[in-house]
Design a protein around this motif. Structure first.
Motif, short mmCIF file in Angstrom:
data_model
loop_
_atom_site.label_atom_id
_atom_site.label_comp_id
_atom_site.label_asym_id
_atom_site.label_seq_id
_atom_site.Cartn_x
_atom_site.Cartn_y
_atom_site.Cartn_z
N HIS A 379 0.83 -1.20 0.00
CA HIS A 379 0.00 0.00 0.00
C HIS A 379 0.87 1.25 0.00
CE1 HIS A 379 -3.62 -2.26 0.26
NE2 HIS A 379 -3.30 -2.81 1.41
N GLY A 380 0.56 2.15 -0.93
CA GLY A 380 1.33 3.39 -1.05
C GLY A 380 2.57 3.23 -1.91
N TYR A 381 2.98 1.99 -2.16
CA TYR A 381 4.20 1.73 -2.94
C TYR A 381 3.97 0.56 -3.91
CZ TYR A 381 6.45 4.80 0.38
OH TYR A 381 6.79 5.89 1.14
N PHE A 382 2.94 0.68 -4.74
CA PHE A 382 2.63 -0.41 -5.68
C PHE A 382 3.57 -0.39 -6.88
CE2 PHE A 382 -1.39 -0.46 -3.36
CZ PHE A 382 -1.75 -1.81 -3.41
N GLY A 383 3.81 -1.58 -7.43
CA GLY A 383 4.52 -1.65 -8.71
C GLY A 383 3.70 -0.99 -9.80
N LEU A 384 2.36 -1.14 -9.66
CA LEU A 384 1.41 -0.51 -10.58
C LEU A 384 0.17 -0.14 -9.77
CD1 LEU A 384 0.17 0.10 -13.38
CD2 LEU A 384 -0.48 -2.29 -13.52
N TRP A 385 -0.21 1.14 -9.82
CA TRP A 385 -1.38 1.60 -9.05
C TRP A 385 -2.18 2.61 -9.86
CZ3 TRP A 385 -4.33 0.60 -4.99
CH2 TRP A 385 -5.13 1.60 -4.43
N ILE A 386 -3.51 2.41 -9.87
CA ILE A 386 -4.42 3.40 -10.45
C ILE A 386 -5.36 3.81 -9.32
CG2 ILE A 386 -6.23 3.82 -12.15
CD1 ILE A 386 -4.76 1.19 -13.44
N ASP A 387 -5.38 5.08 -9.03
CA ASP A 387 -6.17 5.57 -7.91
C ASP A 387 -7.65 5.60 -8.27
OD1 ASP A 387 -5.31 7.00 -5.23
OD2 ASP A 387 -7.16 7.95 -5.94
N GLY A 393 -2.03 7.81 -10.90
CA GLY A 393 -1.49 6.51 -10.54
C GLY A 393 -0.03 6.62 -10.14
N HIS A 394 0.56 5.51 -9.72
CA HIS A 394 2.00 5.52 -9.45
C HIS A 394 2.62 4.16 -9.77
CE1 HIS A 394 0.91 4.15 -5.16
NE2 HIS A 394 1.75 3.21 -5.56
N ASP A 414 4.97 9.20 -10.01
CA ASP A 414 3.53 9.50 -9.94
C ASP A 414 3.11 9.95 -11.32
OD1 ASP A 414 2.73 9.26 -7.04
OD2 ASP A 414 4.51 10.53 -6.88
N PHE A 415 2.22 9.21 -11.95
CA PHE A 415 1.91 9.53 -13.35
C PHE A 415 0.45 9.96 -13.50
CE2 PHE A 415 1.18 4.90 -12.98
CZ PHE A 415 -0.09 4.77 -13.53
N THR A 416 0.19 10.61 -14.63
CA THR A 416 -1.18 10.92 -15.03
C THR A 416 -1.55 9.95 -16.15
OG1 THR A 416 -0.80 13.24 -14.50
CG2 THR A 416 -2.70 12.74 -15.90
#
Length: 474
Positions: A379-387, A393-394, A414-416
């Motif tokens: 949590h907070g440090y995912f290899g792939l995350w979409i909020d 995402g990150h 942290d990407f868009t």
């Protein structure tokens, strides 16, 4: 008159083919020899027919593009010409005898790595001898280009097309680069970048590479069978190429191109469990279904194993394979068949390390746990995350994601999000029939109540899709 040694070698190679395969090969040779030779020579000289480069290049119907790109026709010709026949003067002949043709087919389609390798060496460079990484790279790119070309030409892309996918040329370079990353020198080192292109590799290294990278043999098989249109219809012959490209459902006629290119589809599909490789079905596309997390959940929950692919605003393409149906719950799910991958700027698959079981996570409408879709890490440090606040995402992997050993997949940590697709793979689970067609708002009354309390309209009401019949393939 043929010497005994020659006829024995020829007969041994011929005997690898079933009778109907032999007649297929005979027919192809006669067609090629006929298109290069003069009609008057065909009676008494039938046994002495030969094939020229011009005949291979002209293997096309009168009105259409040729099935084989020009560079690959030349490479096949060089491969055939490289076969030495015992008892024959070794002077350079520009024509290919039937024995050479049959032995070439036998070695590449039925042979072991040892038999394939000397031909492949000559297909890479006519001179033989040590080859540079650049020569191997050019061959590999030609090979992948030819696979995409012949499958498209023969209408064997099973519903994918060059129109409904991303441009294949960058995919060709990315896949070639990924396959070349397996080239190992005798001391075990793997040269990279410009060093790779300048390094000389000898026959034993290339043999080891062909042995460890099965795609090279499979791609050659496709180019020969589909490009020359030989042995392509016999069922036992096509097992290796049966699921090379999965059947594609759900994108035809939608007016969008997938984020995937065909080389990436072939590569990612080869990493899926075997029983899931035959079909991909588009479940969600942000360009079709809107940029909404509840829409995403509505389309992907309880649909069986899935592939998620995203593009960030910097143009990086990456995603993950989820081995189980996505479920909305505050716990990790999935198993060690899950993986993360990158498609652009590099093509690569990152599999489980065994360090933890944080394979996949999907949560929505909870106050105590993170809400969003994640794979790998924590949590907070995912290899792939979409909020769940869709669009953010990150990919946090300093230095690597603990679950998948993947690097940062997005251009920025942290990407868009620019676009996203989810594809179901394999056959839909039984439960997906009725239940899967429900909105997340039907499944989760709490989410519905939260939206209504927040004064938001039920956006998904207008976007419920008709139950889609499987489209017919092209």
């Amino acid at each position: 008159k043929m010497g005994n040694a020659e006829s024995n070698a020829y007969q041994n190679h011929l005997s690898r083919f079933l009778p109907e395969e032999q007649s297929d090969i005979d027919g192809l040779f006669n067609t090629l020899a006929g298109s290069g030779g003069s009609a008057g020579a065909k009676n008494a000289k039938a046994a002495k027919k030969t094939v020229t480069l011009a005949a291979l290049q002209a293997r096309q119907s009168a009105h259409t593009r040729e099935p084989l790109p020009e560079p690959m026709a030349v490479r096949l010709y060089n491969g055939m010409k490289s076969i030495d026949l015992p008892g024959k003067s070794s002077g350079p002949s520009e024509q290919i005898a039937k024995e050479q043709f049959v032995i070439f087919m036998s070695n590449l389609l039925k042979g072991n790595a040892d038999e394939k390798i000397s031909i492949i060496m000559r297909m890479i460079a006519r001179t033989g001898g040590p080859l540079t990484g650049k020569q191997i790279q050019e061959f590999t790119e030609d090979l992948i280009t030819s696979v995409v070309h012949v499958l498209s030409y023969r209408k064997e892309l099973k519903g994918w097309s060059l129109e409904n996918t991303r441009d294949a040329s960058s995919g060709v370079k990315a896949l070639a680069s990924e396959l070349l990353s397996e080239l190992k020198l005798p001391d075990g080192t793997k040269p990279v970048g410009s060093q790779l292109l300048e390094t000389n590799f000898d026959q034993s290294v290339i043999e080891d590479w062909v042995y460890r990278v099965p795609q090279i043999s499979v791609f050659l098989s496709v180019v020969i069978r589909q490009g020359l249109h030989v042995l392509h219809s016999l069922p036992d012959q096509t097992n290796d190429i049966l699921n090379l490209v999965p059947h594609c459902k759900g994108i035809k006629g939608r007016g969008i191109a997938s984020l995937f290119d065909i080389p990436a589809v072939i590569y990612i599909n080869s990493h899926l469990p075997a029983e899931l490789q035959h079909k991909w079905h588009l479940l969600f596309s942000s360009r079709l279904h809107g940029e909404s997390f509840s829409q995403l959940c509505a389309h992907i929950v309880n649909k069986g194993p899935c592939i998620v692919i995203l593009r960030d605003v910097d143009g990086f393409l990456f995603g993950g394979f989820a081995s189980h149906s996505w479920e909305v719950k505050p716990q990790f799910q999935g198993d060690n068949r899950c993986f993360l991958f990158s498609v652009f700027p590099t093509l690569a698959v990152y599999t489980c390390t065994g360090y933890n079981d944080h394979y996949m996570y999907l949560n929505h409408g909870q106050q105590t746990m993170p809400n969003g879709l994640g794979m790998g890490g924590q949590h907070g440090y995912f290899g792939l995350w979409i909020d769940s606040d869709y669009g953010k995402g990150h990919s946090k992997a300093k230095p690597r994601c603990t679950t998948y050993n993947s690097p940062q997949l997005s251009a920025k940590e942290d990407f868009t999000l620019d676009a996203m697709e989810v594809w179901a793979v394999g056959d839909a689970p039984e439960s997906a029939g009725k239940k899967g067609k429900k909105s997340i708002l039907d499944v989760d009354p709490q989410a519905q109540a939260l939206l209504e309390m927040a004064g938001k309209s039920r956006q998904s009401e207008g976007l419920r899709e008709p139950i889609e019949e499987d489209e017919e393939d092209d």
